[in-house]
Design a protein around this motif. Structure first.
Motif, short mmCIF file in Angstrom:
data_model
loop_
_atom_site.label_atom_id
_atom_site.label_comp_id
_atom_site.label_asym_id
_atom_site.label_seq_id
_atom_site.Cartn_x
_atom_site.Cartn_y
_atom_site.Cartn_z
N THR A 1 4.77 8.71 4.57
CA THR A 1 4.27 7.35 4.32
C THR A 1 3.64 7.23 2.94
N GLU A 2 3.60 5.99 2.45
CA GLU A 2 2.90 5.69 1.21
C GLU A 2 1.40 5.98 1.36
N ASP A 3 0.87 5.74 2.56
CA ASP A 3 -0.56 5.97 2.78
C ASP A 3 -0.93 7.44 2.63
N PHE A 4 -0.05 8.33 3.05
CA PHE A 4 -0.34 9.76 2.87
C PHE A 4 -0.38 10.11 1.39
N ARG A 5 0.58 9.61 0.63
CA ARG A 5 0.58 9.87 -0.81
C ARG A 5 -0.66 9.29 -1.48
N GLU A 6 -1.05 8.09 -1.06
CA GLU A 6 -2.26 7.47 -1.60
C GLU A 6 -3.50 8.25 -1.20
N GLY A 7 -3.55 8.72 0.04
CA GLY A 7 -4.71 9.48 0.49
C GLY A 7 -4.90 10.77 -0.28
N VAL A 8 -3.80 11.47 -0.53
CA VAL A 8 -3.89 12.70 -1.31
C VAL A 8 -4.31 12.40 -2.75
N ALA A 9 -3.71 11.37 -3.33
CA ALA A 9 -4.06 11.01 -4.71
C ALA A 9 -5.53 10.63 -4.82
N ALA A 10 -6.01 9.85 -3.87
CA ALA A 10 -7.41 9.43 -3.90
C ALA A 10 -8.34 10.62 -3.76
N PHE A 11 -7.98 11.58 -2.91
CA PHE A 11 -8.80 12.78 -2.74
C PHE A 11 -8.87 13.57 -4.05
N LEU A 12 -7.72 13.77 -4.69
CA LEU A 12 -7.68 14.55 -5.91
C LEU A 12 -8.39 13.83 -7.06
N GLU A 13 -8.35 12.49 -7.04
CA GLU A 13 -8.98 11.71 -8.10
C GLU A 13 -10.42 11.35 -7.78
N LYS A 14 -10.90 11.80 -6.61
CA LYS A 14 -12.28 11.56 -6.18
C LYS A 14 -12.64 10.08 -6.16
N ARG A 15 -11.78 9.31 -5.49
CA ARG A 15 -12.00 7.87 -5.33
C ARG A 15 -11.67 7.47 -3.90
N LYS A 16 -12.05 6.26 -3.54
CA LYS A 16 -11.74 5.76 -2.21
C LYS A 16 -10.26 5.39 -2.13
N ALA A 17 -9.62 5.78 -1.04
CA ALA A 17 -8.21 5.48 -0.86
C ALA A 17 -8.01 3.98 -0.60
N ARG A 18 -6.93 3.46 -1.14
CA ARG A 18 -6.55 2.06 -0.92
C ARG A 18 -5.26 2.04 -0.10
N PHE A 19 -5.43 2.05 1.20
CA PHE A 19 -4.26 2.14 2.09
C PHE A 19 -3.57 0.77 2.21
N SER A 20 -2.25 0.82 2.31
CA SER A 20 -1.46 -0.41 2.41
C SER A 20 -0.87 -0.62 3.80
N GLY A 21 -0.99 0.40 4.66
CA GLY A 21 -0.40 0.29 5.99
C GLY A 21 1.09 0.59 5.99
N ARG A 22 1.58 1.23 4.92
CA ARG A 22 3.01 1.55 4.83
C ARG A 22 3.19 3.05 4.61
#
Length: 258
Positions: free
Chosen positions: A237-258
């Motif tokens: 999912t896009e949300d998994f990619r966003e979650g990993v990116a947010a973790f590595l960038e030390k920011r809050k994840a912006r999930f889209s539900g996709r």
């Protein structure tokens, strides 16, 4: 979506189903059961990423409407199979989290409608009553399956046999519901909780829900297979990619539900 016995609205990704027969304490009749099932099934298509079921007026749901024409046949098995089962299965199968925001009394089938939801948040003044034996019936609407798994055999049997009210605070202590909050902040609280879920990874929420519900009947080995299969979908999912990116960038994840 247009309905006669409920109200439905979506805002900020939260779909809200309000049982809207306050003059009958939101008692369930044939029309309401069908409309709840339809609203749950159609909510994702109307932008909902989390769903709430609550009641209008002073009650959440007082259970079966004893004046309902559907009871006139005397065939309670048909009513349960044709009307209750589709409603309860729709909630269990919904690919998004369903919160029961219990604003007042939840009795009989109304109590079991609430505990069928994924999370129950209750006002402190709310009570849960397995009222069936008061009218010469046994619990239904999934209660005999749900309640023992939530609170254990002894408490489930006592609540069902004596049909005594269980307060919201007791329900929390027993593990029947997630939380009880003061009445004056109840609405704001469940709305905030629902928004948190609506902003989350919707597909992961759906997979989590499917896995936990499957676990209720699975052995350990079978459940490991369920986890692996569902996690494979989450990993794409896009949300998994966003979650990993947010973790590595030390920011809050912006999930889209996709």
């Amino acid at each position: 979506m247009a309905f006669d016995t409920i109200r439905y609205e979506t805002a900020e990704g939260v779909g809200v189903i309000t049982l809207d027969r306050p003059e009958r304490m939101n008692a369930l009749n044939s029309a309401m059961r069908a409309e709840i099932a339809r609203a749950v099934e159609e909510a994702p298509g109307h932008g909902a990423r989390a769903l709430v079921i609550t009641g209008a007026g002073r009650a959440f749901c007082s259970g079966q409407d004893l004046s309902d024409a559907a009871l006139g046949t005397g065939d309670l098995e048909q009513v349960l199979r044709d009307e209750y089962e589709p409603m309860l299965k729709a909630i269990a199968a919904a690919p998004l989290p369903v919160i029961a925001a219990v604003n007042g009394a939840a009795a009989g089938a109304g109590a079991n409608l609430a505990i069928c939801c994924d999370v129950v948040i209750a006002a402190e003044s709310a009570v849960f009553v397995q009222a069936f034996t008061k009218i010469g019936l046994m619990p239904d609407a999934g209660g005999t399956w749900l309640l023992p798994r939530q609170v254990g055999f002894a408490r489930a049997m006592g609540a069902m046999l004596f049909a005594e009210p269980v307060t919201a605070r007791q329900a929390v202590d027993w593990g029947m519901i997630w939380e009880a909050v003061p009445d004056d902040v109840f609405a704001a609280h469940w709305q905030a909780r629902a928004r948190v879920l609506a902003e989350g990874p919707t597909l992961a929420h759906g997979a989590l829900k499917a896995a936990v519900r499957a676990a209720m009947a699975n052995d350990f080995e079978s459940q490991l297979g369920v986890e692996a299969r569902l996690q494979a979908h989450c990993g794409l999912t896009e949300d998994f990619r966003e979650g990993v990116a947010a973790f590595l960038e030390k920011r809050k994840a912006r999930f889209s539900g996709r």
